[in-house]
Design a protein around this motif. Structure first.
Motif, mmCIF file in Angstrom:
data_model
loop_
_atom_site.group_PDB
_atom_site.id
_atom_site.type_symbol
_atom_site.label_atom_id
_atom_site.label_comp_id
_atom_site.label_asym_id
_atom_site.label_seq_id
_atom_site.Cartn_x
_atom_site.Cartn_y
_atom_site.Cartn_z
ATOM 1 N N TYR A 107 0.834 -1.195 0.000
ATOM 2 C CA TYR A 107 0.000 0.000 0.000
ATOM 3 C C TYR A 107 0.866 1.242 0.000
ATOM 4 O O TYR A 107 1.830 1.348 0.754
ATOM 5 N N THR A 108 0.544 2.139 -0.848
ATOM 6 C CA THR A 108 1.065 3.476 -0.738
ATOM 7 C C THR A 108 0.083 4.327 -1.528
ATOM 8 O O THR A 108 -0.705 3.808 -2.300
ATOM 9 N N VAL A 109 0.094 5.617 -1.335
ATOM 10 C CA VAL A 109 -0.902 6.416 -2.039
ATOM 11 C C VAL A 109 -0.413 6.721 -3.453
ATOM 12 O O VAL A 109 0.772 6.637 -3.728
ATOM 13 N N HIS A 110 -1.330 7.057 -4.340
ATOM 14 C CA HIS A 110 -0.884 7.456 -5.670
ATOM 15 C C HIS A 110 -0.602 8.955 -5.623
ATOM 16 O O HIS A 110 -1.228 9.688 -4.879
ATOM 17 N N ARG A 111 0.363 9.360 -6.417
ATOM 18 C CA ARG A 111 0.802 10.747 -6.327
ATOM 19 C C ARG A 111 0.231 11.595 -7.441
ATOM 20 O O ARG A 111 0.031 11.122 -8.567
ATOM 21 N N GLN A 112 -0.044 12.837 -7.108
ATOM 22 C CA GLN A 112 -0.496 13.785 -8.130
ATOM 23 C C GLN A 112 0.620 14.007 -9.139
ATOM 24 O O GLN A 112 1.792 13.969 -8.792
ATOM 25 N N GLU A 113 0.224 14.306 -10.375
ATOM 26 C CA GLU A 113 1.203 14.644 -11.399
ATOM 27 C C GLU A 113 1.818 15.987 -11.033
ATOM 28 O O GLU A 113 1.116 16.878 -10.554
ATOM 29 N N VAL A 114 3.110 16.147 -11.249
ATOM 30 C CA VAL A 114 3.721 17.419 -10.907
ATOM 31 C C VAL A 114 3.582 18.397 -12.072
ATOM 32 O O VAL A 114 2.902 19.406 -11.977
ATOM 33 N N PRO B 221 7.925 7.226 -8.467
ATOM 34 C CA PRO B 221 7.435 7.867 -7.254
ATOM 35 C C PRO B 221 8.564 8.051 -6.240
ATOM 36 O O PRO B 221 9.538 7.288 -6.248
ATOM 37 N N LEU B 222 8.415 9.056 -5.420
ATOM 38 C CA LEU B 222 9.522 9.390 -4.531
ATOM 39 C C LEU B 222 9.512 8.633 -3.206
ATOM 40 O O LEU B 222 10.542 8.404 -2.615
ATOM 41 N N MET B 223 8.348 8.306 -2.706
ATOM 42 C CA MET B 223 8.365 7.622 -1.411
ATOM 43 C C MET B 223 7.571 6.328 -1.449
ATOM 44 O O MET B 223 6.501 6.275 -1.939
#
Ligand SMILES: Nc1nc2c(c(=O)[nH]1)N[C@H]1C(S)=C(S)[C@@H](COP(=O)(O)OP(=O)(O)OC[C@H]3O[C@@H](n4cnc5c(=O)[nH]c(N)nc54)[C@H](O)[C@@H]3O)O[C@H]1N2
Ligand SMILES: Nc1nc2c(c(=O)[nH]1)N[C@H]1C(S)=C(S)[C@@H](COP(=O)(O)OP(=O)(O)OC[C@H]3O[C@@H](n4cnc5c(=O)[nH]c(N)nc54)[C@H](O)[C@@H]3O)O[C@H]1N2
Ligand code: SF4
Ligand code: SF4
Ligand code: SF4
Ligand code: SF4
Ligand code: SF4
Ligand SMILES: [Mo]
Lengths: 190, 742, 298
Positions: free
Chosen positions: C7-14, C296-298
């Motif tokens: 599990y990890t969240v999905h990230r917004q596009e930068v 993704p970074l984290m």
């Protein structure tokens, strides 16, 4: 000049991966669906029957040398004297430069407001003398908030007593979220 | 908030030098404090009303305080004055606001206008609704058919008044889901100890053997228990061994995760017990003085449970069994606990007894750090004994209805959702649809649930944050305490609190009933219960409870091993190991404890709860956002056998039904076993629960982003209706299923 | 070790496609401007015909480009904040001044050119060159300041951006001047001198660009973990077709061959080469921006 320098410590020995911190933050800060100020990554490691799972709560590190502040063109992102990095909601233009610069991916654009937001350790609560919402709610007391400059504070004591780690120290941002019991593999994506 | 209270607030505030804070007794954490007289607090620079209540999102019943802004619920946090939950809360508790302010609540009484389940409704007035219900229920009572009324109660916190109503009504069939679903556990506890449950003292124990419980994600006493467990684990290196078929968070964080084959926990427990006795590591004093059987009898009973036999059946290595026996008996105090992983099998009562026995032979019964008898107040109405006795299993009732062996004149459903959460929910749906077997179906819920959809009448019910109730959950400090549930905000639309509904109904029914149920408002019943607590009355009674949310006798100190003086509440006054026929060998315990044979080509499916989304909170957006996919856990080898790879869709079928799910290949499960969670796959309920984006007053609902992942299935479709014959408990673990790639 | 992120969240596009387009358009503008100065500042008179087209294109593109920025910003109405609250360490702050000064300079430069004032044109052209370089270079800094994104965080980024700006600018000029000569000039014939000259410059620019891209990618390939990962994404992963085939083979190597080998250098071929480059460089922007944020970074 404030005499405090705040920090957060996740004692992962206590963390059960319950995600209360994640939900608590949504409630406290009105965070819309689809974006997060903090989240709890779950990682499975190893093979049956010695497989295991670890949890990594992530939030803004309120860095000592914040990359986001460096690049913000309007100075909407600034550092307070106590070290907390805040975003001026009235000034931010939503250019996302800070999101590109932050090595931790903890910033997002609020879909309703069009401005950048992130965890600011519930700075309003801190100003009122309270602890951050997630710290208050974590059912196992795994999140410790306190003054790193005060040698008597619980956070200072724990940091000196136990081996601690921070995320991506090599980025030179001097993050101020510490972890006891961090598994290196928890950092990997795949 | 009116000006008056604001002024008092400001004045008092000045007296506290501008800060409304207090040091929490625990660890010097600073927390918000509300003022005793004003019920106000400052939050984010705003004045808010603050009221304590009790969380009703799960059976743990944590004390919480709610923040209210002009009649709108803003947020919930733990009540630091609750010594049981210690001011902590969990994600589900926080998300209680989602239920309160959900845009898809039922707002007024609805009467079915089409066929059952057709989904056509007429809005009717409360008066008309109650009149109609009275016309249905009155004759049932008058004809002395009260036992054909079924009341299915999913609540524990606000159901005092329900029980009073039912006792006044007669002796209907009463199911209280929060307890009933642990029927086998309760049967085992009352059979052995004469109590309806047990509470482990995890704050003082030195060793935990955990069979099929997952306290890191949920538990009957979740937050109160977890906090103490983790504290003890971190501060005192408490050792914990967890048996689970899959890698739960608890298993992952235990010192050791042991995987036994599904349903073999009781057998493993017995073989550990046998090793203990074989090596004379047991507590001879306790065994000789308090067990209902002699030590010889015990040895005979345990004789067949050798580590080798255990290994063969459960897959747990014999050395492991020997080691656990040494460790468990060697640590004092130690405790063996059980969860639904044990409690929902066909032989669950005996499995539970096996685990209890481990505690008994090591003398860990009701000592600090051991397995204790719950300390709680027994709340009136005491006269509802008949109700307590009638509490069998809904599943059993539905099997009877299916086979035409029973008839229900009226099924009243309050805060439960049998057409969704009962085994073989599709069959249950058919039964409830059939007016022959269920003449009248009344649903009182906050939402139109799967059961609500079938109802003749739906009454819009208040949610926990809008209700009255009084509870006494077993205290983990072992000092009984009372918790109040009080309305923080008014229910939306025309929704009413359960007390108000029942009072209105009794007024309509009139006669005898209104004499036996003499309340005119919901809190009357609470006030009358409080008369049994003179100390509390003296300290301010209901007013005091409304301010603090909890009450306990501050002078009380925990007392342990009271059975020394009072004996166990069993027929023999002793700890009754197993029933006579098992002790005497008339029925063979070993055979009973063996998990059922696996059918050719079948795999065993275990079921489990997820930490966030389960009973009672499907439409809470913050929880569903995190947990919205019910994937089938499967070991890589098993997956390979069925040609499945990550993200593939698989068809899972059983005796009762068929579903399609996506698989999640993981090393965190036993080969040959698959696992699916409960609490998913709503077909009706609300957009959030069904993962559909929509426009509402809450702008967030336009942002629902998880609709693209569709592996949202209801596991209960796969679970045949069956029960543990010793307790009537529902069987929902170890289901034999077939797998196919699709 | 078997590792599985459960599990990890999905990230917004930068940044996304709009910013890629913005980078692309400023690049084209800067490239065109610089080409237009060849005759007017550097005295390469054979390129005089390019002067006016260059400046018109530079201005036109520069009107569109910042619109992408505004569309992308969450609060475009607050753009004036950029001029009031300045942060000298922020590339976007630099950009807000460059994006003001550069068009002004272009306009005056064009104004003098159309009026036939050679001196004025030369002075403004001289001022304009560093501005044009910076207006595109700063976008490189926006990316290179993202320290955790391996593809972006490279000192080569500003240089690479300028090189690719030149590549796309030259291609655009080639195309436009061919079209002008062929359809809108009096004799309807293509000026082969310009065509040959520009083709030569384009070939050199493409070589330089390829050299920079190769340095970047090869270094990523043996650098730290995230860098290796992003290099794999570009070379063999999700972006492989876009990056290897479209951007580099179709968008650079093929045009390079056409432009560098006199035998292939027909008017049509050069025309095709220019189109390929123009598309290829857009894909390059897309690859850099979106490829750089896939991990993704984290
Ligand atoms: N989040 C959340 N919390 C809740 C609830 C909820 O719905 N949601 N409900 C509340 C209620 S009503 C209850 S009854 C409690 C129940 O709480 P638990 O008893 O913890 O419930 P389960 O998750 O059903 O089962 C526990 C574990 O048993 C494992 N298991 C399955 N089969 C076997 C087996 O054969 N052997 C062993 N050793 N393990 C097995 C499962 O993998 C699971 O991890 O939780 C309460 N708390
Ligand atoms: N497969 C499988 N099935 C199981 C189990 C399992 O482990 N596996 N476990 C069993 C167990 S232990 C249990 S306890 C049962 C739980 O079964 P149920 O008690 O039926 O739980 P839910 O399905 O969550 O339905 C609860 C209903 O209460 C309503 N509700 C929630 N809050 C409020 C409120 O404040 N007021 C009112 N009026 N209504 C409210 C909700 O809208 C919902 O319709 O499930 C059982 N079913
Ligand atoms: S609330 Fe505490 S225990 Fe739960 S996930 Fe967050 S840090 Fe871990
Ligand atoms: S973690 Fe990121 S957003 Fe937070 S201060 Fe550091 S660089 Fe800025
Ligand atoms: S999005 Fe807002 S906070 Fe971030 S860099 Fe741009 S102006 Fe600054
Ligand atoms: S400190 Fe506050 S803002 Fe940051 S994650 Fe916790 S609750 Fe959210
Ligand atoms: S454990 Fe249960 S009662 Fe306690 S806060 Fe969580 S959901 Fe509410
Ligand atoms: Mo339950």
């Amino acid at each position: 000049m404030s005499s405090e320098r705040y920090g957060i410590l996740f004692d992962l020995r206590r963390c059960t991966g319950c995600q209360t911190c994640q939900v608590s933050c949504k409630s406290e800060n009105n965070v819309p669906l689809g974006v997060w100020r903090s989240w709890v990554k779950q990682i499975e490691k190893g093979r049956f029957p010695s497989a295991t799972k670890s949890f990594l709560p992530v939030m803004c590190n309120n860095c000592e040398r914040p990359a986001c502040v460096w690049v913000c063109p309007t100075k909407a992102s600034t550092r307070r004297p106590d070290g907390i990095v805040i975003i001026d909601a009235h000034r931010c233009i939503g250019c996302r430069h800070c999101m590109a610069a932050c090595p931790y991916g903890v910033r997002y654009i609020n879909p309703f407001l069009g401005i950048a937001q992130k965890c600011d350790w519930c700075s309003k609560r801190i100003d009122a003398g309270l602890v951050p919402a997630c710290v208050r709610d974590c059912p196992t007391g795994a999140i410790i908030f306190g003054d790193l400059r005060d040698p008597q504070s619980e956070i200072s004591r724990l940091i000196s007593e136990f081996p601690v780690n921070r995320l991506k120290v090599d980025m030179g941002t001097e993050p101020r979220v510490f972890y006891i019991g961090l598994d290196e593999y928890a950092l990997l994506e795949k | 908030m009116n000006d008056m209270s604001r002024r008092t607030f400001l004045k008092a505030g000045a007296a506290l030098s501008g800060l409304f804070l207090a040091e929490n007794a625990l660890g010097g954490v600073r927390i918000e404090q509300w003022l005793d007289d004003g019920f106000v607090a400052l939050r984010n620079g705003k004045f808010l009303q603050v009221k304590p209540t009790t969380c009703t999102q799960c059976p743990a019943g944590c004390g919480v305080i709610g923040f209210v802004d002009h009649g709108r619920m803003v947020s919930v946090q733990g009540n630091p004055k609750d010594p049981n939950s210690l001011g902590k809360i969990c994600a589900r508790g926080v998300a209680a606001v989602n239920r309160v302010s959900d845009n898809e609540r039922v707002l007024w009484p609805l009467k079915r206008s089409g066929k059952r389940g057709e989904g056509k409704w007429d809005r009717i007035s409360w008066d008309a609704a109650l009149q109609e219900i009275a016309l249905k229920l009155g004759p049932i009572r008058d004809a002395g058919e009260d036992s054909t009324l079924v009341f299915d109660d999913g609540d524990e916190m606000c159901s005092g008044i329900v029980r009073e109503f039912l006792s006044a009504f007669g002796s209907p069939l009463y199911f209280n889901r929060s307890n009933m679903e642990r029927a086998s556990h309760m049967a085992a506890c009352s059979g052995t100890l004469g109590e309806d449950s047990v509470v482990p003292d995890l704050s003082k124990t030195r060793y935990v053997l955990n069979f099929g419980a997952n306290p890191y994600e949920h538990h009957q006493y979740y937050v109160p228990l977890l906090h103490r467990l983790v504290d003890n684990r971190v501060n005192n290196d408490l050792k914990m061994i967890t048996f689970d078929v899959r890698l739960s968070n608890t298993a992952a964080k235990s010192d050791q995760w042991i995987v036994c084959s599904p349903g073999s926990d009781g057998l493993v427990a017995m073989s550990i017990a046998a090793e203990i006795v074989r090596n004379d590591l047991h507590d001879k004093h306790f065994v000789n003085k308090w067990l209902s059987c002699s030590e010889d009898q015990l040895r005979r009973l345990l004789g067949r449970f050798t580590p080798a036999a255990a290994e063969m059946i459960s897959g747990v290595k014999r050395e492991q069994v020997e080691r656990l026996a040494r460790e468990f008996a060697g640590k004092n105090p130690a405790v063996a606990i059980s969860g639904n992983g044990v409690g929902q099998h066909e032989n669950a009562t005996e499995q539970e007894k096996a685990i209890l026995l481990l505690n008994a032979i090591t003398g860990n019964i009701d000592i600090p750090g051991g397995l204790c008898i719950p300390r709680r107040f027994h709340l009136p109405p005491a006269g509802s004994n008949t109700l307590e006795k009638s509490r069998t299993n809904v599943g059993k009732l539905f099997s009877e209805l299916r086979d035409g062996k029973a008839r229900v004149s009226a099924y009243v459903d309050y805060k439960a959702n049998p057409a969704y959460s009962t085994a073989d929910c599709k069959a249950v749906e058919q039964i409830l649809k059939n007016e022959e077997s269920v003449n009248f179906l009344l649903v009182m819920d906050t939402h139109i649930s799967e059961t609500g959809k079938l109802a003749d009448i739906i009454l819009p019910a208040a949610s926990g944050m809008e209700s009255w109730g009084l509870v006494s959950r077993a205290s983990l400090n072992f000092i009984p305490q009372l918790n109040l549930v009080q309305p923080l905000v008014a229910p939306p639309g025309e929704a009413r609190e359960i007390g108000a509904i029942l009072i209105g109904l009794v007024q309509k029914m009139g006669g005898e009933l209104s004499r036996r149920f003499p309340y005119s408002q919901a809190q009357d019943s609470i006030v009358s219960s409080l008369r049994h607590f003179p100390d509390l009355e003296q300290a301010g009674g209901l007013q005091r409870l409304r301010k603090e949310g909890v009450w306990l006798d501050s002078r009380a100190r925990p007392k342990f091993r009271e059975f020394e003086a009072d004996k166990f509440k069993t027929p023999s006054g002793k700890y009754e190991v197993f029933s006579e026929d098992l002790l005497s060998g008339q029925r063979d315990l070993f055979t009973i404890l063996r998990p059922p044979e696996k059918k050719q080509g079948a795999v065993v499916m275990a079921t489990f709860r997820t930490g966030l989304r389960s009973s009672r909170n499907a439409n809470c957006k913050w929880l569903t956002e995190i947990t919205h996919e019910n994937r089938l856990w499967i070991h890589p080898e098993t997956a390979a056998n069925f040609g499945l790879s990550e993200d593939d869709r698989a068809e899972v079928s059983s005796e009762s039904g068929l579903v399609q799910v996506r698989v999640r290949i993981t090393w965190g499960i036993r080969p040959g076993v698959v696992a699916l969670a409960k609490g998913f796959g709503h077909e009706t309920y609300g957009h959030v629960a069904e993962s559909k984006r929509f426009t509402s007053k809450d702008p967030d609902t336009n942002l629902i982003w998880w609709n693209e992942f569709k592996s949202d299935v209801n596991t209960n479709i796969l679970i045949p209706l069956s029960s543990d014959p010793s307790s009537g408990g529902q069987v929902s673990k170890s289901i034999q299923v077939r797998l196919k790639k699709c | 070790m078997d590792i599985n992120v459960v599990y990890t969240v999905h990230r917004q596009e930068v940044f996304g496609p709009l910013i890629a387009l913005y980078f692309y358009l400023t690049g084209l503008s800067a490239g065109s401007f610089i080409l237009s100065t060849l005759a007017y500042v550097f005295g390469a008179t054979k390129y005089k015909p390019l002067g006016k087209i260059g400046v018109v294109l530079a201005i036109g593109l520069l009107v569109i480009a910042p619109m992408m920025l505004l569309l992308h910003a969450g609060r475009p109405a607050r753009a004036w904040h950029l001029f009031v609250y300045i942060n000298w360490t922020s590339p976007i702050s630099w950009g807000s001044f460059l994006l003001t000064l550069y068009p002004i300079c272009c306009i005056f430069y064009g104004f003098f050119m159309f009026r036939g004032d050679a001196r004025g044109t030369r002075i403004l052209g001289t001022i304009g060159i560093p501005l044009a370089v910076m207006v595109h270079g700063y976008t490189g800094w926006i990316l290179s300041f993202a320290k955790a994104r391996a593809l972006w965080n490279s000192p080569l980024m500003p240089v690479l951006f300028i090189a690719s700006a030149m590549v796309s600018g030259i291609a655009l000029m080639l195309l436009v001047s061919i079209i002008r000569d062929r359809f809108f000039s009096e004799d309807k014939t293509v000026n082969l001198e310009v065509l040959n000259g520009l083709s030569n410059i384009l070939a050199v620019a493409i070589l330089l660009d390829l050299f920079l891209v190769a340095s970047e990618v090869t270094t990523l390939l043996i650098s730290h973990a995230d860098a290796q990962e992003v290099a794999h994404v570009l070379l063999f992963g999700k972006f492989a077709i876009l990056f290897v085939v479209i951007e580099n083979i179709v968008g650079k190597l093929v045009p390079l061959v056409i432009c560098a080998v006199p035998r292939f250098r027909s008017v049509t071929a050069v025309c095709v080469a220019s189109i390929l480059v123009i598309v290829g460089i857009f894909i390059m922007r897309y690859n850099v921006v979106l490829g750089g944020e896939t991990i993704p970074l984290m």
